[in-house]
Design an enzyme around this catalytic site. Structure first.
Site, PDB file in Angstrom:
ATOM      1  N   ALA A  61       0.862  -1.197   0.000  1.00 36.43           N
ATOM      2  CA  ALA A  61       0.000   0.000   0.000  1.00 36.43           C
ATOM      3  C   ALA A  61       0.891   1.237   0.000  1.00 36.43           C
ATOM      4  CB  ALA A  61      -0.870  -0.014   1.248  1.00 36.43           C
ATOM      5  N   GLY A 100       0.817  -5.140   0.994  1.00 37.61           N
ATOM      6  CA  GLY A 100      -0.290  -5.235   0.040  1.00 37.61           C
ATOM      7  C   GLY A 100       0.151  -5.840  -1.290  1.00 37.61           C
ATOM      8  N   GLU A 103      -0.096  -9.411  -0.703  1.00 40.55           N
ATOM      9  CA  GLU A 103      -1.521  -9.736  -0.532  1.00 40.55           C
ATOM     10  C   GLU A 103      -2.234  -9.757  -1.891  1.00 40.55           C
ATOM     11  OE1 GLU A 103      -1.550  -6.762   2.806  1.00 40.55           O
ATOM     12  OE2 GLU A 103      -3.061  -8.155   3.536  1.00 40.55           O
ATOM     13  N   GLU A 123       3.752  -5.308   7.439  1.00 42.37           N
ATOM     14  CA  GLU A 123       2.832  -4.301   7.984  1.00 42.37           C
ATOM     15  C   GLU A 123       3.036  -4.073   9.473  1.00 42.37           C
ATOM     16  OE1 GLU A 123       1.974  -6.598   5.731  1.00 42.37           O
ATOM     17  OE2 GLU A 123       0.341  -5.881   4.433  1.00 42.37           O
TER      18      GLU A 123
HETATM   19  C1  LIG Z   1      -2.670  -2.364   5.564  1.00 48.55           C
HETATM   20  C2  LIG Z   1      -1.347  -2.108   5.023  1.00 48.55           C
HETATM   21  C3  LIG Z   1      -0.907  -2.579   3.843  1.00 48.55           C
HETATM   22  C4  LIG Z   1      -1.778  -3.368   2.982  1.00 48.55           C
HETATM   23  C5  LIG Z   1       0.449  -2.324   3.365  1.00 48.55           C
HETATM   24  O1  LIG Z   1       0.822  -2.758   2.334  1.00 48.55           O
HETATM   25  S1  LIG Z   1       1.483  -1.349   4.311  1.00 48.55           S
HETATM   26  C6  LIG Z   1       2.976  -1.255   3.325  1.00 48.55           C
HETATM   27  C7  LIG Z   1       3.768  -2.511   3.399  1.00 48.55           C
HETATM   28  N1  LIG Z   1       4.979  -2.365   2.666  1.00 48.55           N
HETATM   29  C8  LIG Z   1       6.125  -2.104   3.249  1.00 48.55           C
HETATM   30  O2  LIG Z   1       6.243  -2.002   4.432  1.00 48.55           O
HETATM   31  C9  LIG Z   1       7.318  -1.928   2.338  1.00 48.55           C
HETATM   32  C10 LIG Z   1       7.990  -0.607   2.624  1.00 48.55           C
HETATM   33  N2  LIG Z   1       9.123  -0.377   1.752  1.00 48.55           N
HETATM   34  C11 LIG Z   1      10.307  -0.972   1.936  1.00 48.55           C
HETATM   35  O3  LIG Z   1      10.502  -1.781   2.794  1.00 48.55           O
HETATM   36  C12 LIG Z   1      11.408  -0.548   1.022  1.00 48.55           C
HETATM   37  O4  LIG Z   1      11.132   0.755   0.564  1.00 48.55           O
HETATM   38  C13 LIG Z   1      11.609  -1.485  -0.182  1.00 48.55           C
HETATM   39  C14 LIG Z   1      12.167  -2.826   0.308  1.00 48.55           C
HETATM   40  C15 LIG Z   1      10.315  -1.702  -0.930  1.00 48.55           C
HETATM   41  C16 LIG Z   1      12.626  -0.829  -1.164  1.00 48.55           C
HETATM   42  O5  LIG Z   1      13.823  -0.539  -0.470  1.00 48.55           O
HETATM   43  P1  LIG Z   1      14.960   0.356  -1.145  1.00 48.55           P
HETATM   44  O6  LIG Z   1      15.237  -0.126  -2.494  1.00 48.55           O
HETATM   45  O7  LIG Z   1      16.071   0.436  -0.148  1.00 48.55           O
HETATM   46  O8  LIG Z   1      14.325   1.796  -1.341  1.00 48.55           O
HETATM   47  P2  LIG Z   1      13.779   2.816  -0.269  1.00 48.55           P
HETATM   48  O9  LIG Z   1      13.375   2.148   0.972  1.00 48.55           O
HETATM   49  O10 LIG Z   1      14.757   3.943  -0.129  1.00 48.55           O
HETATM   50  O11 LIG Z   1      12.452   3.334  -0.970  1.00 48.55           O
HETATM   51  C17 LIG Z   1      12.518   4.111  -2.171  1.00 48.55           C
HETATM   52  C18 LIG Z   1      11.437   5.176  -2.092  1.00 48.55           C
HETATM   53  O12 LIG Z   1      10.169   4.539  -2.111  1.00 48.55           O
HETATM   54  C19 LIG Z   1       9.396   4.951  -0.985  1.00 48.55           C
HETATM   55  N3  LIG Z   1       8.556   3.811  -0.588  1.00 48.55           N
HETATM   56  C20 LIG Z   1       8.916   2.564  -0.398  1.00 48.55           C
HETATM   57  N4  LIG Z   1       7.876   1.804  -0.095  1.00 48.55           N
HETATM   58  C21 LIG Z   1       6.806   2.612  -0.110  1.00 48.55           C
HETATM   59  C22 LIG Z   1       5.418   2.409   0.111  1.00 48.55           C
HETATM   60  N5  LIG Z   1       4.921   1.195   0.415  1.00 48.55           N
HETATM   61  N6  LIG Z   1       4.610   3.468   0.015  1.00 48.55           N
HETATM   62  C23 LIG Z   1       5.086   4.698  -0.295  1.00 48.55           C
HETATM   63  N7  LIG Z   1       6.392   4.948  -0.527  1.00 48.55           N
HETATM   64  C24 LIG Z   1       7.232   3.910  -0.432  1.00 48.55           C
HETATM   65  C25 LIG Z   1      10.439   5.311   0.061  1.00 48.55           C
HETATM   66  O13 LIG Z   1       9.900   6.147   1.023  1.00 48.55           O
HETATM   67  C26 LIG Z   1      11.491   5.977  -0.784  1.00 48.55           C
HETATM   68  O14 LIG Z   1      11.029   7.267  -1.054  1.00 48.55           O
HETATM   69  P3  LIG Z   1      12.038   8.485  -1.148  1.00 48.55           P
HETATM   70  O15 LIG Z   1      12.775   8.525   0.150  1.00 48.55           O
HETATM   71  O16 LIG Z   1      12.952   8.191  -2.294  1.00 48.55           O
HETATM   72  O17 LIG Z   1      11.172   9.670  -1.365  1.00 48.55           O
END
Ligand SMILES: C/C=C(\C)C(=O)SCCNC(=O)CCNC(=O)[C@H](O)C(C)(C)COP(=O)(O)OP(=O)(O)OC[C@H]1O[C@@H](n2cnc3c(N)ncnc32)[C@H](O)[C@@H]1OP(=O)(O)O
Length: 718
Positions: A61, A100, A103, A123
């Protein structure tokens, strides 16, 4: 967005498009709904593949959307609609399928992944649970026991492990979309009922109740006070005992509760602050995007005590060759045995992408002449460090970066004795250095942007959360720790016991209270620093006011009694023996405290846990505001990342500065004023100007402080 294409033959390909991680924003969800409908309606399409753009399936998400109202189609019905499609749908997973994202894949009938992909339901680390059906579908697919592990830890797993668990149908080293297309063509026409996870029973072991009870105890112990892990277990209890539809209702209710909790906001803030600190900037204007870092391949570490050994291992684990120098023969002999064993253990624990760097041991400082970067990790003594830096600047080739692992000494003083002060920075590691995630990169007034960028990048390569901080006594972390420790000692003088103070802090969520932590670190560390500062030692009068402010000689007296913490088997607590780990209340300490109070005419009073928390935490937070005011940290996120990753601040409270915002800045100010009124001889309790200014402008949210501080500075209000 999602792009629709019809591949030659009869496969519809849906590509998620939302760089960088194809998070499921409102636009992406709408795109999926529309393209799935299109595939469903197209009679020529017999099967569907869902993939992500740019080598990433989906990062889940869109976390940024959580702060606003819910717009666009919700995830749960969208995934149900995919599961209900009567043509086979496969997820082609490359890069990541997290939260998500996984999922969504669980709603597909088949899952094919690249061998390098990572999958997981993280999550819980954001204060939530897998609320798009993940808490109900995953246990139906892989069984309750394995699902409990994945969902309550949120850990990312490799494609190989996911295949073994039964999450994936196929893993490939080739193009995953091609493989998925081939796969769905092969299975087109086969019955799909058994592929719809919501229709399956949840495989549970015979002792399911005991399994769930144990899981509940474990999550409560692991993260005291955190709501999300408990809710995850509750959702899995529902999966084990209720039909799918009722399980989904439970999932939704639990998710709503979590979403509305301060903890979810704190954990999501912590997620972003970890990323914000990587985009560092210095008051000079140098920043991550305008400063070039050097890539280090050969480094040296000077001093092979506990810290030095850990740093050697941390460097070698990233593939850097290390010259490890120790001038004391006995210490060198011990280290050359211990370090390779540590490296082997740690390399075995992580599956390393690059082979560890070669380590060579030496007793001769001359042997560092060929390296690109040196980290000095000798005893915390300025004259010794100056000696080492003078020597390094004469033996290293020009251009070598010289770093100090000091925990609070003046970097500029060290730089001043070198030929290139611009190439000197602090790299403050935390023990054990190869395990702890935090690195404070300390820039002095003369540190060059290149030196800071190189140290920051090196920290990142070592898997650390690197935070750039200014050069002031104690830097950021230890500077804030000082008022916290001070308050804890004053509370003992006033009537509290070490247990009462520790219990209040542990109840708040710290893994260890201040006295247990001090016993673990060794009480002599602070004692030595206080002696160097002229606060204690021979010739210093034993009063409760020193250098013009309230002072507690309690910790000095505990050290003078030979009680240095766990290593001597006695400190603020007693242990089974030297090196013992289990802290027990010690009658000696209680008698000692009573005698101390009697000697100084102090009358013990009963102190409530709320006062303990306020005095310790608000004094620490106040110093955080002073640090921001002095521009020693670029923003509140930097301070919060330091405390979460280096000092055990409970992540579900976001960090000290975030917590201040949650409590209310007005309340923090009012309580500091109250405590300062009662203790006017404690300067740390005097509310900082920045805190007052923030309250005066209506306590804006923490995310806006950075901008506010910069503006105030321009207008000379700070
Ligand atoms: C209910 C809830 C539901 C259904 C959910 O899904 S909650 C979200 C679950 N997902 C996560 O927790 C994954 C979160 N992301 C990560 O763990 C990492 O970002 C990654 C493993 C996906 C990639 O890692 P990496 O390559 O090191 O890059 P960064 O971590 O630096 O991320 C790059 C930019 O993307 C933004 N980001 C990452 N994931 C999300 C997201 N799910 N939503 C919005 N934005 C996301 C992150 O903030 C970085 O942004 P900037 O710093 O470059 O602006």
């Amino acid at each position: 967005m999602a792009m629709y294409s019809r591949l030659p033959g009869s496969v519809a390909l849906i590509t998620l498009q939302n760089p960088p991680v194809n998070a499921l924003s409102a636009a992406v969800r709408q795109g999926i709904v529309d393209t799935v409908q299109r595939a469903l309606k197209d009679p020529k399409v017999t099967s569907v593949v869902i993939c992500g753009q740019n080598g990433k399936f989906c990062g889940g998400a869109d976390i940024r959307e959580f702060a606003g109202p819910m717009l666009g189609p919700p995830l749960v019905p969208m995934i149900h609609a995919i599961e209900a499609v009567d043509k086979p749908v496969a997820a082609a997973i490359e890069g990541v399928a997290l939260g998500g994202g996984l999922e969504l894949a669980l709603g597909c009938h088949y899952r094919i992944a690249h061998s390098k992909a990572l999958l997981g339901l993280p999550e819980v680390t954001l204060g939530l649970l897998p609320g798009a059906g993940g808490s109900q579908r995953l246990p139906r697919l892989i069984g309750l026991t394995a699902a409990l592990d994945l969902i309550t830890t949120g850990r990312h797993i490799s494609a190989a492990e996911a295949l073994k668990l039964g999450i994936l149908d196929q893993v490939t080293d080739n193009n995953v979309v091609d493989q998925a297309v081939e796969f769905v063509r092969r299975v087109a026409g086969q019955p799909l009922d058994s592929r719809r996870l919501s229709t399956l029973p949840c495989p549970c072991p015979p002792d399911v109740d005991s399994l769930l009870d144990k899981a509940m105890v474990k999550v409560r112990q692991r993260s005291r006070g955190a709501l999300a892990p408990v809710a995850c277990v509750q959702a899995l209890m529902a999966a084990a005992s209720l039909p799918y539809t009722q399980g989904m209702e439970k999932e939704r209710d639990l998710l709503t509760t979590l979403f509305n909790s301060g903890q979810a906001r704190a954990l999501q803030y912590a997620f972003f602050s970890q990323r914000v600190v990587g985009k560092w900037s210095l008051p000079s204007g140098a920043s991550w995007d305008n400063s070039a870092a050097r890539t280090i391949s050969k480094a040296a570490v000077i001093g092979l005590g506990t810290m030095g050994r850990g740093i050697v291992v941390a460097l070698a684990l990233t593939g850097i060759s290390v010259v490890a120098v120790e001038t004391q023969e006995k210490q060198l002999a011990e280290a050359s045995q211990a370090v390779p064993a540590m490296l082997q253990r740690e390399a075995g624990r992580r599956s390393l992408a690059t082979p560890p760097g070669v380590i060579s041991f030496s007793s001769n400082l001359q042997d560092v002449s060929e390296v690109e970067l040196v980290i000095e990790a000798v005893f915390e003594d300025m004259s010794l460090k100056l000696q080492v830096f003078r020597h390094l600047t004469s033996v290293c080739r020009p251009g070598t970066l010289l770093c100090s692992n000091t925990s609070g000494l003046d970097i500029d003083q060290l730089a001043a004795v070198t030929q290139s002060p611009g190439l000197v920075v602090g790299m403050h590691f935390f023990a054990p250095a190869h395990v702890m995630k935090l690195l404070e990169v300390v820039y002095g007034p003369r540190s060059s942007p290149e030196a800071v960028a190189t140290a920051m990048q090196l920290g990142k390569r070592m898997g650390k959360v690197s935070v750039a901080v200014g050069n002031c006594p104690g830097f950021v972390g230890n500077r804030m720790l000082k008022p916290y420790l001070e308050q804890a000692n004053f509370l003992l003088e006033e009537g509290a016991t070490p247990q009462q103070v520790d219990e209040a802090l542990e109840e708040f969520g710290f893994p260890m209270g201040v006295f247990r932590m001090s016993d673990l670190s060794g009480l002599d560390v602070g004692w030595r620093i206080r002696k160097e500062a002229g606060l204690t030692g021979p010739g210093v009068e034993s009063t409760r006011t020193r250098q013009g402010r309230r002072y507690s000689p309690l910790p000095d007296q505990v050290c003078e009694a030979g009680r240095l913490g766990q290593k001597t088997g006695r400190g603020w607590y007693q242990y089974d023996g030297p090196g013992g780990r289990v802290a027990r209340s010690d009658p000696w300490v209680h008698i000692f405290l009573e005698a101390y109070r009697a000697e100084h005419g102090l009358v013990a009073r009963s102190i409530a846990p709320e006062e303990i928390l306020e005095r310790c935490l608000y004094a620490l937070i106040n110093e955080g505001f002073n640090i921001l005011q002095d521009a020693m940290a670029a923003g509140p996120e930097d301070i919060d990342a330091i405390y979460v990753f280096g000092y055990g601040w409970p992540r579900h409270h976001g960090g000290p500065m975030f917590h201040a915002g949650q409590v209310g800045l007005g309340r923090i100010l009012e309580r500091l004023q109250h405590h300062h009124h009662n203790h006017p001889d404690v300067p740390h309790l005097k509310p900082s100007t920045l805190l007052r200014r923030l309250v005066a402008v209506g306590s804006p949210p923490v995310q806006t402080w950075r901008e506010f501080i910069n503006k105030e500075r321009v207008h000379s209000q700070l």
